[in-house]
Design a protein around this motif. Structure first.
Motif, PDB file in Angstrom:
ATOM      1  N   PRO A 104      21.683  34.663  80.706  1.00 55.15           N
ATOM      2  CA  PRO A 104      20.318  34.662  80.182  1.00 55.15           C
ATOM      3  C   PRO A 104      19.432  35.531  81.063  1.00 55.15           C
ATOM      4  N   PRO A 105      18.348  36.076  80.499  1.00 58.12           N
ATOM      5  CA  PRO A 105      17.454  36.885  81.320  1.00 58.12           C
ATOM      6  C   PRO A 105      16.826  36.036  82.409  1.00 58.12           C
ATOM      7  N   ALA A 106      16.445  36.690  83.496  1.00 61.42           N
ATOM      8  CA  ALA A 106      15.802  35.972  84.590  1.00 61.42           C
ATOM      9  C   ALA A 106      14.517  35.340  84.071  1.00 61.42           C
ATOM     10  N   ALA A 107      14.291  34.100  84.437  1.00 55.44           N
ATOM     11  CA  ALA A 107      13.117  33.377  83.964  1.00 55.44           C
ATOM     12  C   ALA A 107      12.207  33.064  85.144  1.00 55.44           C
ATOM     13  N   PRO A 108      10.891  33.038  84.911  1.00 53.19           N
ATOM     14  CA  PRO A 108       9.986  32.633  85.987  1.00 53.19           C
ATOM     15  C   PRO A 108      10.347  31.244  86.486  1.00 53.19           C
ATOM     16  N   ALA A 109       9.979  30.939  87.707  1.00 58.68           N
ATOM     17  CA  ALA A 109      10.368  29.670  88.346  1.00 58.68           C
ATOM     18  C   ALA A 109       9.984  28.457  87.504  1.00 58.68           C
ATOM     19  N   ARG A 110       8.876  28.499  86.809  1.00 57.44           N
ATOM     20  CA  ARG A 110       8.424  27.331  86.033  1.00 57.44           C
ATOM     21  C   ARG A 110       8.981  27.310  84.614  1.00 57.44           C
ATOM     22  N   ALA A 111       9.594  28.388  84.181  1.00 56.73           N
ATOM     23  CA  ALA A 111      10.104  28.446  82.811  1.00 56.73           C
ATOM     24  C   ALA A 111      11.315  27.546  82.666  1.00 56.73           C
ATOM     25  N   ARG A 112      11.498  27.039  81.476  1.00 54.25           N
ATOM     26  CA  ARG A 112      12.662  26.210  81.165  1.00 54.25           C
ATOM     27  C   ARG A 112      13.508  26.944  80.144  1.00 54.25           C
ATOM     28  N   ILE A 113      14.796  26.914  80.363  1.00 53.71           N
ATOM     29  CA  ILE A 113      15.713  27.521  79.405  1.00 53.71           C
ATOM     30  C   ILE A 113      16.104  26.441  78.412  1.00 53.71           C
ATOM     31  N   ALA A 114      15.880  26.719  77.141  1.00 48.11           N
ATOM     32  CA  ALA A 114      16.148  25.740  76.090  1.00 48.11           C
ATOM     33  C   ALA A 114      17.640  25.504  75.930  1.00 48.11           C
ATOM     34  N   THR A 115      17.988  24.279  75.608  1.00 46.45           N
ATOM     35  CA  THR A 115      19.370  23.937  75.286  1.00 46.45           C
ATOM     36  C   THR A 115      19.639  24.405  73.860  1.00 46.45           C
ATOM     37  N   PRO A 116      20.744  25.120  73.642  1.00 50.09           N
ATOM     38  CA  PRO A 116      21.029  25.573  72.276  1.00 50.09           C
ATOM     39  C   PRO A 116      21.196  24.386  71.334  1.00 50.09           C
ATOM     40  N   PRO A 117      20.807  24.564  70.086  1.00 51.32           N
ATOM     41  CA  PRO A 117      20.968  23.474  69.123  1.00 51.32           C
ATOM     42  C   PRO A 117      22.445  23.237  68.826  1.00 51.32           C
ATOM     43  N   PRO A 118      22.784  22.050  68.346  1.00 48.05           N
ATOM     44  CA  PRO A 118      24.190  21.786  68.004  1.00 48.05           C
ATOM     45  C   PRO A 118      24.615  22.642  66.810  1.00 48.05           C
ATOM     46  N   PRO A 119      25.926  22.882  66.681  1.00 51.91           N
ATOM     47  CA  PRO A 119      26.411  23.663  65.533  1.00 51.91           C
ATOM     48  C   PRO A 119      26.028  22.998  64.210  1.00 51.91           C
ATOM     49  N   VAL A 120      25.805  23.835  63.223  1.00 49.98           N
ATOM     50  CA  VAL A 120      25.436  23.360  61.888  1.00 49.98           C
ATOM     51  C   VAL A 120      26.560  23.731  60.930  1.00 49.98           C
ATOM     52  N   PRO A 121      27.064  22.768  60.152  1.00 49.95           N
ATOM     53  CA  PRO A 121      28.115  23.102  59.179  1.00 49.95           C
ATOM     54  C   PRO A 121      27.597  24.132  58.172  1.00 49.95           C
ATOM     55  N   LEU A 122      28.399  25.149  57.885  1.00 52.29           N
ATOM     56  CA  LEU A 122      27.988  26.209  56.972  1.00 52.29           C
ATOM     57  C   LEU A 122      28.479  26.003  55.549  1.00 52.29           C
ATOM     58  N   GLY A 123      29.392  25.059  55.360  1.00 51.60           N
ATOM     59  CA  GLY A 123      29.914  24.831  54.021  1.00 51.60           C
ATOM     60  C   GLY A 123      30.868  25.918  53.564  1.00 51.60           C
ATOM     61  N   ILE A 124      31.516  26.593  54.507  1.00 52.92           N
ATOM     62  CA  ILE A 124      32.479  27.648  54.192  1.00 52.92           C
ATOM     63  C   ILE A 124      33.878  27.099  54.460  1.00 52.92           C
ATOM     64  N   SER A 125      34.781  27.301  53.524  1.00 50.89           N
ATOM     65  CA  SER A 125      36.132  26.765  53.682  1.00 50.89           C
ATOM     66  C   SER A 125      36.851  27.434  54.848  1.00 50.89           C
ATOM     67  N   LYS A 126      37.806  26.708  55.433  1.00 51.83           N
ATOM     68  CA  LYS A 126      38.605  27.263  56.527  1.00 51.83           C
ATOM     69  C   LYS A 126      39.382  28.494  56.063  1.00 51.83           C
ATOM     70  N   GLU A 127      39.856  28.487  54.835  1.00 51.63           N
ATOM     71  CA  GLU A 127      40.599  29.640  54.311  1.00 51.63           C
ATOM     72  C   GLU A 127      39.697  30.870  54.228  1.00 51.63           C
ATOM     73  N   THR A 128      38.464  30.690  53.801  1.00 51.75           N
ATOM     74  CA  THR A 128      37.527  31.816  53.743  1.00 51.75           C
ATOM     75  C   THR A 128      37.258  32.356  55.135  1.00 51.75           C
ATOM     76  N   ILE A 129      37.062  31.479  56.097  1.00 53.92           N
ATOM     77  CA  ILE A 129      36.832  31.905  57.481  1.00 53.92           C
ATOM     78  C   ILE A 129      38.040  32.665  58.004  1.00 53.92           C
ATOM     79  N   ARG A 130      39.254  32.161  57.740  1.00 53.86           N
ATOM     80  CA  ARG A 130      40.474  32.856  58.177  1.00 53.86           C
ATOM     81  C   ARG A 130      40.574  34.246  57.551  1.00 53.86           C
ATOM     82  N   GLU A 131      40.211  34.357  56.281  1.00 51.62           N
ATOM     83  CA  GLU A 131      40.271  35.654  55.596  1.00 51.62           C
ATOM     84  C   GLU A 131      39.277  36.654  56.216  1.00 51.62           C
ATOM     85  N   VAL A 132      38.096  36.196  56.528  1.00 50.16           N
ATOM     86  CA  VAL A 132      37.113  37.060  57.190  1.00 50.16           C
ATOM     87  C   VAL A 132      37.640  37.477  58.562  1.00 50.16           C
ATOM     88  N   GLN A 133      38.207  36.530  59.304  1.00 43.36           N
ATOM     89  CA  GLN A 133      38.764  36.854  60.623  1.00 43.36           C
ATOM     90  C   GLN A 133      39.884  37.886  60.516  1.00 43.36           C
TER      91      GLN A 133
END
Length: 133
Positions: A19-48
């Motif tokens: 992450p970029p350097a942050a000022p001493a008082r800045a807080r780095i946000a925790t990334p949000p949890p993954p969100v299901p995309l509703g895409i089948s595993k087979e579709t993901i494999r085909e894209v990969q």
């Protein structure tokens, strides 16, 4: 990527891996949890498989970029620039079977992604994953 301020012409690039350097008082946000995309595993494999083919198949647009030695996968493209030369980009990840890094490279007025941005990506991956000597 960050331009090196000490380069005589500003032309050197340095990979930024955190992450970029942050000022001493800045807080780095925790990334949000993954969100299901509703895409089948087979579709993901085909894209990969398609992303793998871009780098590893003879007619893939990044085949000659030097990315195969990193088992990379990705997508090349270009974007209109409003001028004579398109912008070039490559977005991908490596290694294919157990990704450790995701990367996107954009080259202003670079032309084709496989000819301009993908080789830059290979140079960056070479810095991140140096060959055993």
């Amino acid at each position: 990527m960050r331009r090196s301020a000490d380069a005589p012409d500003g032309g050197e690039l340095s990979p930024v891996t955190g992450p970029p350097a942050a000022p001493a008082r800045a807080r780095i946000a925790t990334p949000p949890p993954p969100v299901p995309l509703g895409i089948s595993k087979e579709t993901i494999r085909e894209v990969q498989r398609g992303l793998y083919s871009v780098v590893h198949e003879v007619h893939g647009t990044a085949y000659h970029a030097g990315l195969r030695e990193f088992a990379a996968a990705g997508k090349t493209s270009s974007a209109q620039s409003g001028g004579p030369d398109s912008h070039a980009w490559f977005a991908g990840y490596a290694p294919y079977d157990d990704p450790k890094v995701a990367i996107a490279v954009f080259v202003e007025h670079g032309g084709h992604g496989g000819e301009a941005a993908a080789p830059v990506t290979a140079k960056i991956l070479n810095l991140l994953f140096p060959k055993a000597k």
